[in-house]
Write a protein that holds these residues in place. Structure first.
Motif, mmCIF file in Angstrom:
data_model
loop_
_atom_site.group_PDB
_atom_site.id
_atom_site.type_symbol
_atom_site.label_atom_id
_atom_site.label_comp_id
_atom_site.label_asym_id
_atom_site.label_seq_id
_atom_site.Cartn_x
_atom_site.Cartn_y
_atom_site.Cartn_z
ATOM 1 N N UNK A 165 0.828 -1.213 0.000
ATOM 2 C CA UNK A 165 0.000 0.000 0.000
ATOM 3 C C UNK A 165 0.864 1.265 0.000
ATOM 4 N N UNK A 166 2.173 1.107 0.168
ATOM 5 C CA UNK A 166 3.085 2.239 0.110
ATOM 6 C C UNK A 166 3.137 2.739 -1.337
ATOM 7 N N UNK A 167 2.898 4.035 -1.559
ATOM 8 C CA UNK A 167 2.953 4.560 -2.929
ATOM 9 C C UNK A 167 4.272 4.253 -3.648
ATOM 10 N N UNK A 168 5.381 4.180 -2.913
ATOM 11 C CA UNK A 168 6.656 3.832 -3.556
ATOM 12 C C UNK A 168 6.586 2.440 -4.184
ATOM 13 N N UNK A 169 5.898 1.532 -3.536
ATOM 14 C CA UNK A 169 5.731 0.190 -4.079
ATOM 15 C C UNK A 169 4.873 0.231 -5.341
ATOM 16 N N UNK A 170 3.760 0.937 -5.249
ATOM 17 C CA UNK A 170 2.839 0.998 -6.394
ATOM 18 C C UNK A 170 3.516 1.658 -7.593
ATOM 19 N N UNK A 171 4.087 2.831 -7.398
ATOM 20 C CA UNK A 171 4.663 3.559 -8.527
ATOM 21 C C UNK A 171 5.914 2.880 -9.082
ATOM 22 N N UNK A 172 6.704 2.254 -8.226
ATOM 23 C CA UNK A 172 7.902 1.577 -8.728
ATOM 24 C C UNK A 172 7.554 0.314 -9.515
ATOM 25 N N UNK A 173 6.355 -0.220 -9.332
ATOM 26 C CA UNK A 173 5.937 -1.386 -10.123
ATOM 27 C C UNK A 173 5.819 -1.041 -11.604
ATOM 28 N N UNK A 174 5.615 0.243 -11.880
ATOM 29 C CA UNK A 174 5.535 0.647 -13.288
ATOM 30 C C UNK A 174 6.872 0.460 -14.003
ATOM 31 N N UNK A 175 7.935 0.218 -13.261
ATOM 32 C CA UNK A 175 9.254 -0.018 -13.875
ATOM 33 C C UNK A 175 9.395 -1.444 -14.383
ATOM 34 N N UNK A 176 8.540 -2.340 -13.943
ATOM 35 C CA UNK A 176 8.758 -3.768 -14.216
ATOM 36 C C UNK A 176 8.724 -4.104 -15.705
ATOM 37 N N UNK A 177 7.690 -3.718 -16.421
ATOM 38 C CA UNK A 177 7.625 -4.098 -17.840
ATOM 39 C C UNK A 177 8.676 -3.405 -18.698
#
Length: 173
Positions: free
Chosen positions: A27-39
């Motif tokens: 639920x940490x925004x850093x986790x959510x936004x950094x997931x956009x780096x995966x693809x």
């Protein structure tokens, strides 16, 4: 007798081994936004076969590891009132829809937007195979765009459902 239907959303949760602690950290925004780096990172890792040959397998493995570790990489947020936190809460509500039904229109949109992302997989894979940057970018736009819109719909779902269950309401702080 009711038949069990395969649920891609639940399968994804099981694959990621999401428990209460992982969800709280995700639920940490850093986790959510950094997931956009995966693809984009996965695209680069696969494309790197052109430059580094079989070492690209190690790059892909690192991205897979980052995908699994990301929801655990950051501590629980101090506040969960932001868009990203509420998006993860909506995903949890959606995953619990068999126990506590959600409004039908949210299910329709979730499936539709997952379909948009799924369609993007075709040009993305083709582009990575053929080294066609335009196809990769089209695929990424559909996959990431569909997922971003999905998360936005999950924010809406959470807003609609947070008062339906005390557990849902307790996630806000």
């Amino acid at each position: 007798m009711t038949s069990q239907r395969w649920d891609i959303f639940k399968a994804s949760e099981r694959f990621m081994a999401m428990d209460e602690a992982a969800w709280a950290r995700h639920a940490n925004p850093l986790s959510v936004y950094s997931r956009f780096s995966i693809l984009p990172l996965m695209s680069l890792a696969i494309w790197s076969r052109v430059w580094i040959g079989w070492w690209a397998v190690a790059a892909v493995a690192l991205v897979v590891l980052w995908t699994w570790w990301n929801p655990r990489a950051f501590g629980p947020p101090a506040s969960t009132h932001g868009w990203a936190s509420r998006g993860t809460f909506g995903e949890r509500v959606f995953l619990n829809r068999k126990s506590l039904p959600v409004p039908h229109h949210h299910v329709v949109w979730a499936k539709l937007l997952t379909g948009v992302s799924a369609v993007g997989i075709v040009p993305w894979i083709y582009g990575l195979w053929a080294l066609d940057l335009s196809a990769v970018l089209l695929g990424l736009a559909l996959i990431v765009g569909g997922k971003t819109w999905f998360v936005d719909r999950m924010v809406w779902l959470y807003q609609d459902m947070k008062d339906q269950d005390p557990t849902y309401a307790s996630w806000l702080r």
